[in-house]
Scaffold this active site. Structure first.
Site, PDB file in Angstrom:
ATOM      1  N   SER A  81       3.843  -4.971  12.102  1.00  0.00           N
ATOM      2  CA  SER A  81       2.427  -5.118  12.477  1.00  0.00           C
ATOM      3  C   SER A  81       2.238  -6.311  13.418  1.00  0.00           C
ATOM      4  O   SER A  81       1.676  -7.334  13.028  1.00  0.00           O
ATOM      5  CB  SER A  81       1.529  -5.224  11.240  1.00  0.00           C
ATOM      6  OG  SER A  81       2.099  -5.961  10.195  1.00  0.00           O
ATOM      7  N   GLY A 141       5.735  -9.605   9.863  1.00  0.00           N
ATOM      8  CA  GLY A 141       6.820 -10.471  10.339  1.00  0.00           C
ATOM      9  C   GLY A 141       7.823  -9.642  11.135  1.00  0.00           C
ATOM     10  O   GLY A 141       7.777  -8.402  11.116  1.00  0.00           O
TER      11      GLY A 141
END
Lengths: 199, 434
Positions: A84, A10
């Site tokens: 990520s 996130g």
């Protein structure tokens, strides 16, 4: 219990670190071996020197994934908390690790700008930070995360309950023994189901 | 004063008719029993619809509300096993692992009013109003926001009939009418007093009527035949009123896009109940600690498979179940044996099973592995039950109707996709609201 990896993804400030630390406490209380790999911390040691180009970001996430893989196969619960941003690399890690639970901390950019605990969004919007995910660098949302927590709408406890319940349903962690229904309610539910031939 | 340039709301109204088969809607709209629905049917598309398996409300409604199969929403039945145990647990709304249509609508700051939605108990916050349906027990845990509770209590709102007394058909029929009236009063109240974009109300009395009095449908001498038809006339009038007021509200002509009517499974008559666990026991897949044990809690060592209601078969896997005896390399031959045995099974020359599906054929998604290894679908008339309380393979109970998986229905203004499944409906609704 067997090891597995919890992968928080996130935008910056969406609650990954907070939730990962809380989940760590809960899993430790339940007698599991746990290790947290926080993106911010990893960049100060394992990935020191890496920048924020797509190539460097991919290397960073692959490294975290590889450590999670080693921990998981040794029956540790590895908790990764990193932006990520790229779906392909997250999926690559999922494939490598196998026992993998992806948790997407979803929070609209407007809420993050207001929250902005590190003042990063403000700087990014002023152009003082370049390549900031969600502002001038892409974030690819998960398409099939096991858990989506809406951190602008849910309280921390609601998100934690959602995560813990899912880990229980998936059989990754032992149940807490807490019941949604009281014994009396459960008895009434049984009677009703029996009367309609459902049990 | 509202600005005159505000974009017109794309409102949606959904009527759920629990357990009403496509074939019965066809029949009643053609023979004059349901004249209002007949008008609606003529103006749009009445489609036969399949549902997810097993074909019970506990699974079908979550598949409707999430647009996903159980491998995604994680509800596989009214019951499941407690972890590391053979004791039953009763999944609740809190077990649902996929966002509902109201969650998605709410994200866009749009409000929903959802009345008597099965499988949403205990109620949790949504953007709008939620009144849970079956298996809701306590009204105060069945409502969101809590501030609506006094209104419901004051109105004498009835969540459901007391099905434990439904064997008494006079009681059943009286309560069905009272409950439908109560539902409509509350529907009217929220229709008028809430600002909403999505409105849904589910009639569950149809399912209760079918379970207990399906035999009255075709038997004109049955003491409750007329009442069966009368109840449908009441439902028809209710649907007609909802359709008219929705058209008026949205100022649309036929076929009124935004209006949907659906059921969560079909129904047919029971000829025989088939007791799946008794069959597994007879064939040596299921072993119990004592010959007269009547629950899978009494599973003994050496059990290879057991069933949960109504038609879910689980292999007793090592590492997954406390007395597991099946190793991964044994899975294929056991599945093959059970499928072959069930497929050959017949009564008076008639095959019992229509399909025996393997897990991968009916579920995908992150929770698919929590589902049964096999799901059986019987031919019409053979009602599969997991009960171990019956002494034989076949028998009868007071219930005269059984669910079907391939005879649910959807009415929509626009043509739905081919091979319609209940998981498609949420997408159609969202598309309309965009």
């Amino acid at each position: 219990m067997k090891g597995f990896t919890i992968w928080f993804t996130g935008l910056s400030g969406s609650g990954k670190s907070t939730l990962s630390r809380k989940i760590e406490e809960i899993l430790l209380e339940r007698g599991l071996k746990v290790e947290v790999l926080d993106g911010d911390v990893i960049r100060t040691n394992l990935s020191k020197g890496l920048g924020f180009s797509k190539e460097d970001r991919d290397i960073n996430i692959r490294r975290i994934g590889f450590v999670c893989h080693l921990l998981t196969r040794n029956d540790v619960v590895a908790i990764a908390a990193a932006i990520s941003p790229y779906r392909a690399i997250r999926d690559e890690n999922r494939k490598l690790i196998g026992s993998f639970v992806e948790i997407y901390c979803r929070c609209p950019i407007d809420a993050l700008k207001k929250r902005d605990p590190k003042g990063l969004y403000e700087k990014a919007l002023r152009g003082e930070i370049k390549g900031f995910t969600g502002v001038d660098d892409p974030y690819e949302e998960p398409l099939d995360a096991e858990i989506v927590v809406e951190t602008d709408k849910e309280t921390v406890d609601q998100s934690l309950n959602k995560i813990v319940k899912t880990l229980e349903i998936l059989g990754h962690i032992p149940p807490s023994g807490k019941q949604e229904y009281s014994d009396e309610e459960e008895e009434k539910i049984k009677e009703r189901l029996r009367s309609l031939g459902y049990i | 004063m509202s600005p005159f340039w505000r974009k017109k709301k794309q409102q949606v109204c959904v009527i759920g008719l629990d357990g009403v088969p496509y074939t019965l809607v066809k029949r009643f709209t053609e023979d004059g029993t349901m004249p209002a629905l007949a008008e609606i049917v003529r103006a749009g598309h009445l489609s036969k619809m399949c549902v997810t398996l097993p074909e019970i409300s506990a699974v079908s409604w979550p598949s409707f509300m999430t647009g996903k199969n159980p491998g995604w929403h994680s509800i596989f039945g009214f019951t499941d096993l407690k972890p590391n145990s053979y004791s039953l647990r009763f999944p609740s709304f809190g077990d649902l692992r996929a966002p509902t249509i109201w969650d998605k609508i709410g994200e866009r700051r749009k409000r929903s009013v959802v009345i008597n939605q099965p499988s949403t108990y205990p109620a949790r916050p949504i953007e709008g109003v939620l009144i849970s349906g079956f298996v809701a027990i306590s009204l105060c845990k069945a409502v969101h926001p809590p501030s609506i509770l006094p209104k419901l209590e004051q109105d004498g709102y009835i969540i459901d009939i007391d099905t434990t007394r439904a064997k008494d058909h006079a009681y059943l029929t009286g309560e069905l009418v009272k409950t439908l009236d109560s539902r409509e009063r509350i529907t009217n109240y929220f229709w008028e007093n809430e600002d909403w974009d999505f409105f849904e109300v589910v009639v569950t009395g149809t399912d209760r009527l079918h379970h207990y009095l399906w035999d009255a449908l075709d038997n004109e001498t049955h003491p409750y035949h007329k009442m069966f038809l009368d109840y449908y006339r009441r439902v028809d009038a209710f649907v007609g009123r909802m359709y008219s007021r929705f058209r008026k509200l949205t100022d649309t002509a036929d076929p009124t896009p935004g209006f949907f009517i659906l059921s969560d499974h079909g129904f047919t008559g029971v000829r025989q109940e088939f007791y799946l666990n008794n069959w597994l026991k007879k064939e040596g897949f299921l072993k119990l600690q004592t010959p007269d044990a009547d629950s899978i809690e009494a599973i003994a060592e050496g059990t290879r498979a057991f069933a949960l209601d109504p038609s879910r078969i689980y292999l007793n896997m090592v590492g997954k179940h406390p007395k597991g005896s099946v190793k991964p390399e044994d899975v294929r031959p056991i599945l093959t044996d059970i499928k072959a045995g069930l497929s050959e099974l017949s009564l008076d020359g008639e095959r019992i099973m229509q399909h025996v599906f393997e897990r991968d054929a009916v579920y995908d998604g992150p929770f698919a592995s929590q589902g049964p290894d096999l799901v059986a679908v019987s031919n019409y008339g053979f009602d599969i039950k997991g009960s171990l309380k019956q002494p034989k393979l076949f028998g009868r109970s007071v219930l005269t109707g059984m669910h079907t998986w391939d005879d649910a229905f959807l009415w929509s203004a626009h043509k739905p996709p081919e091979n319609l499944n209940i998981t498609d409906v949420a997408g159609m609704i969202m598309q309309h609201m965009e």
